[in-house]
Structures are given as structure tokens and as C-alpha cells.
Scaffold this active site. Structure first.
Site, mmCIF file in Angstrom:
data_model
loop_
_atom_site.group_PDB
_atom_site.id
_atom_site.type_symbol
_atom_site.label_atom_id
_atom_site.label_comp_id
_atom_site.label_asym_id
_atom_site.label_seq_id
_atom_site.Cartn_x
_atom_site.Cartn_y
_atom_site.Cartn_z
ATOM 1 N N ARG A 54 0.822 -1.215 0.000
ATOM 2 C CA ARG A 54 0.000 0.000 0.000
ATOM 3 C C ARG A 54 0.850 1.256 0.000
ATOM 4 O O ARG A 54 0.549 2.224 -0.689
ATOM 5 C CB ARG A 54 -0.954 -0.011 1.210
ATOM 6 C CG ARG A 54 -2.045 -1.071 1.107
ATOM 7 C CD ARG A 54 -2.753 -1.260 2.423
ATOM 8 N NE ARG A 54 -1.799 -1.650 3.460
ATOM 9 C CZ ARG A 54 -2.038 -1.602 4.763
ATOM 10 N NH1 ARG A 54 -3.204 -1.172 5.198
ATOM 11 N NH2 ARG A 54 -1.129 -1.970 5.630
ATOM 12 N N ASN A 72 -6.004 -3.046 2.465
ATOM 13 C CA ASN A 72 -5.935 -4.504 2.532
ATOM 14 C C ASN A 72 -7.339 -5.054 2.666
ATOM 15 O O ASN A 72 -8.190 -4.435 3.313
ATOM 16 C CB ASN A 72 -5.143 -4.931 3.770
ATOM 17 C CG ASN A 72 -3.640 -4.785 3.571
ATOM 18 O OD1 ASN A 72 -3.138 -4.735 2.449
ATOM 19 N ND2 ASN A 72 -2.922 -4.719 4.676
#
Ligand SMILES: *[C@@H]1O[C@H](CO)[C@@H](O)[C@H](O)[C@H]1NC(C)=O
Length: 129
Positions: A54, A72
Site C-alpha cells: 500500500r 488490505n
């Protein structure tokens, strides 16, 4: 060359010049319009959690001036959305398909709901969780 022929030639030449100026003006305008905005949802599969995926996605998005978010999922994937100039979004899609973070191993990336948009919905590219 007689006078009539001369002035005829002049008319043809100036018409040509006007056409050229008109067309080059249009071309510049089209180029401006080519910065088309799109938005697309993505999901990346593979070893993409616990590998700073990320963080790197955010860094890449910021590099490309794209806005949106990523997070996520409970299915061990990373999902999100990117919005911005079409050519940049294409680069981001390629990056999500092939590059990712250094420690990641991408199996595949899926893209959904790709659409032309009139304005960007996010102030930045954020990590949601
Ligand atoms: C990014 O935008 C979100 C709103 O979508 C906001 O909550 C967040 O604080 C912003 N982050 C930064 C770093 O500006």
C-alpha cells in the site's frame, strides 16, 4: 502572369494560410482535451500484504499525480481506486499488474468500472487500513 491570375493566386494562398492557422489552432485545442480523466477500481492478488504494498502504491500514485485510495482486504488482496489523467492511470494499471512493492509477488491485477469522469473525487491518495 496577368493581373487576374495574380490576384487569384493571392486568394488561394491566403485561404491556404488561414486554413493552416485554423487547423493548428484546433490541434492545440484537441491536445488540451486529450488530458481525459478516468477512474478505475482495482484489486491486486498474490503476495501483496505485509510487503509494504500500500505504501508503494501510494508513492507511485503520488508520483503520477493520481488520487484515490487503497486498502488490505480480508481476502489477502489489496483493493482501491485511482483517478486522474488517462495516460497516467494506464501507467498505474501497468505498475499494479507488473511491479508493486519490491517484496511483493503479484499474481494478477483486476480492474473494474473504468469510466471517464469530469472531476476527481479525492483530495489525495490515501491508505484506508
Ligand atoms: C487525504 O484525504 C482524506 C479524505 O479523503 C483525509 O481524511 C486525509 O487526512 C488526507 N490525507 C492527507 C495526508 O492529506
Amino acid at each position: 502572369m496577368n493581373a487576374a491570375l495574380k490576384s487569384g493566386l493571392l486568394v488561394v494562398l491566403s485561404a491556404g494560410l488561414c486554413g493552416f492557422v485554423f487547423l493548428s489552432g484546433r490541434k492545440t485545442e484537441e491536445k488540451g482535451n486529450m488530458a481525459k480523466l478516468v477512474g478505475v477500481d482495482f484489486e491486486v492478488f498474490g503476495r501483496v500484504q505485509g510487503v509494504f504494498f500500500r505504501k508503494y502504491t501510494q508513492k507511485k500514485a503520488e508520483e503520477l499525480s493520481l488520487k484515490g485510495w487503497c486498502m488490505n482486504t480480508d481476502q489477502s488482496t489489496v483493493t482501491g481506486r485511482v483517478e486522474g489523467e488517462k495516460s497516467k492511470v494506464e501507467m498505474m494499471k501497468d505498475w499494479l499488474r507488473k511491479t508493486g512493492s519490491p517484496q511483493s509477488a503479484i499474481d494478477k491485477a483486476e480492474f473494474k468500472n473504468e469510466q471517464e469522469i469530469t472531476e476527481i473525487s479525492f483530495p489525495n491518495f490515501s491508505i484506508r487500513r
